[in-house]
Design an enzyme around this catalytic site. Structure first.
Site, PDB file in Angstrom:
ATOM      1  N   ARG A  94      -1.354  19.610 -28.314  1.00 27.71           N
ATOM      2  CA  ARG A  94      -2.683  19.711 -28.949  1.00 27.71           C
ATOM      3  C   ARG A  94      -2.792  18.849 -30.205  1.00 27.71           C
ATOM      4  NH1 ARG A  94      -3.102  21.874 -24.747  1.00 27.71           N
ATOM      5  NH2 ARG A  94      -4.313  23.728 -24.181  1.00 27.71           N
TER       6      ARG A  94
ATOM      7  N   SER B  60      -9.510  28.192 -26.653  1.00 26.50           N
ATOM      8  CA  SER B  60      -8.483  28.786 -27.522  1.00 26.50           C
ATOM      9  C   SER B  60      -8.807  28.461 -28.972  1.00 26.50           C
ATOM     10  CB  SER B  60      -7.101  28.219 -27.203  1.00 26.50           C
ATOM     11  OG  SER B  60      -6.754  28.485 -25.874  1.00 26.50           O
TER      12      SER B  60
ATOM     13  N   GLU C 202      -6.711  25.736 -33.579  1.00 21.79           N
ATOM     14  CA  GLU C 202      -6.850  24.542 -32.738  1.00 21.79           C
ATOM     15  C   GLU C 202      -8.237  23.929 -32.974  1.00 21.79           C
ATOM     16  OE1 GLU C 202      -6.125  24.739 -28.333  1.00 21.79           O
ATOM     17  OE2 GLU C 202      -8.089  23.780 -28.257  1.00 21.79           O
TER      18      GLU C 202
END
Ligand code: FAD
Ligand code: EPU
Length: 338
Positions: A162, A238, A334
């Protein structure tokens, strides 16, 4: 250039924040001219794709630059491989469907991820055992400071879980106008992720006759069963990353929490399921006002109707503190906070 725009339709959290200016760039030439002509050094600005990985916490007193550059071009092809240069404003899922329909293998596990192609390298999107870095060859950029072009080879992108150089060292410096992918014409399936095999079995697909469409359909079915559809409930997928901890830290955690969900990494560290931590800390399904934690996936924060971004940010703070207090593990967001 539009003025005083409501951004609610432009972010999947469905947050109603206003932007002072809004410009849509539809071609590479538009983008080159825009960054040459506009000195953005002193103007707050935000490049926007599908708005599926941002949380707007206040009105944006600056310039929103919506990337709408389209096009899929075959730049190389032989009997085994194909290279595709794709406009950054192409919808990600539509592009994946194009590759599935043409039997170009590599992106089928990434079906149904919202957003645009141009954002895919930003955080190296991933799902079901595949990361986009596995297929990216080049990222085509414009330096926002002077409007000059620069192409990053995959190796220069510093991709990780990520993350990429565009989210770290070179944060906010480049506008991505196209991405090149190398895909295989020969079947190469990634079925290691347990849920995919189970889903294929329940679809009645035999392992010997799996097609690219079967894998894509299985991924779509799993995602639909777990993740809220932003068209119905505002969210950005998320909200936190799965934290990566050392072997030693994992041992300590395991002593106290025998059933902790975690996966060993190549370097011996452990990726802990943040959804598990958040659920164990009691947040799953938590609702307050118009916001909360999704009842099927504790990693997903949601806006049921008219929540403010600042309320969702405050909720994320509470979750971070509570998880830290209970497990001594630090959660990192995130989603990009704007
Ligand atoms: P935006 O939200 O518009 O932008 C994200 C960031 O990238 C911002 O900082 C923005 O300024 C920057 N940016 C965007 N485009 C450009 C550009 N052209 N040039 C420079 N900077 C740019 N992500 C995963 O990795 N895996 C998943 O499985 C996944 N599932 C999701 C499920 C749901 C229901 C939702 C809502 C989100 C999910 N996401 C997932 C997160 C999100 O879809 C991805 O991160 C996606 O790539 C974001 O694309 P976007 O175009 O919406 O980016
Ligand atoms: N879990 C719980 N409770 C929950 C949610 C999850 O206990 O409420 C545990 C379960 O044990 C489950 C494990 O967490 O087995 C993993 O859950 P899941 O398979 O749903 O995946 P995830 O780790 O929660 C990650 C990505 C998703 C990606 C899926 C599939 C991150 C931060 N998230 O979620 O990406 O789609 O795996 O590969 O890595 C995103 O980045 O926005 C995103 C949705």
């Amino acid at each position: 250039m539009l003025e005083d725009i409501n951004l609610k339709p432009y972010n999947t959290f469905g947050i109603a924040a206003k932007a002072k200016w809004f410009t849509e760039l539809q071609t590479e030439e538009d983008a080159l001219n825009f960054f040459k002509e506009n000195n953005l050094a002193k103007t707050p600005h935000l490049i926007l794709g599908g708005g599926s990985n941002i949380l707007l916490t206040k009105d944006f007193d600056g310039h929103i630059i919506k990337n709408a550059i389209k096009g899929i071009e075959i730049t190389f092809e032989d009997s085994t491989e194909v290279n595709l240069k794709v406009g950054a404003g192409e919808n990600w899922h539509n592009f994946v469907m194009y590759t599935v329909n043409n039997s170009f293998f590599g992106l089928e596990n990434l079906s149904l991820i919202p957003g645009c192609v141009g954002a895919s390298p930003m955080q190296n999107i991933g799902a079901y055992g595949v990361e986009v870095k596995d297929t990216i060859t080049k990222v085509y950029c414009i330096d926002k400071a002077n409007g000059s072009k620069r192409t990053f080879d995959k190796g220069e992108c510093e991709f990780g879980y990520r993350t990429s150089i565009f989210k770290t060292k070179l944060k906010d410096q480049y506008f991505i106008y196209a991405v090149e992918f190398k895909l295989s014409k020969k079947p190469k399936f990634h079925l290691e992720y347990g849920a995919i095999k189970t889903e294929l079995e329940s679809m009645g697909v035999k392992e010997s006759s799996i097609t690219i469409k079967d894998v894509s359909d299985a991924v779509i079915a799993i995602r639909k069963s777990k993740l809220p559809d932003p068209a119905e409930i505002g969210n950005a997928g998320s909200f936190f990353k799965n934290p990566v901890i050392s072997k030693q830290e994992f041992k300590q955690l395991k002593i106290k929490f025998e059933d902790v969900a975690a996966y060993i990494q190549k370097d011996g560290s452990y990726k802990v399921a943040a959804g598990w931590l958040i659920e164990k800390a009691g947040w799953k399904g938590f609702t307050e006002g118009d916001y909360g934690v999704h009842k099927k996936q504790a990693l997903v924060l949601v806006n049921y109707k008219n929540a403010k971004g600042s309320e969702i940010l405050a909720l994320s703070e509470r979750i971070i503190k509570s998880v830290k207090a209970m497990f001594s593990v630090s959660l990192e967001r995130e989603v990009n906070i704007v």
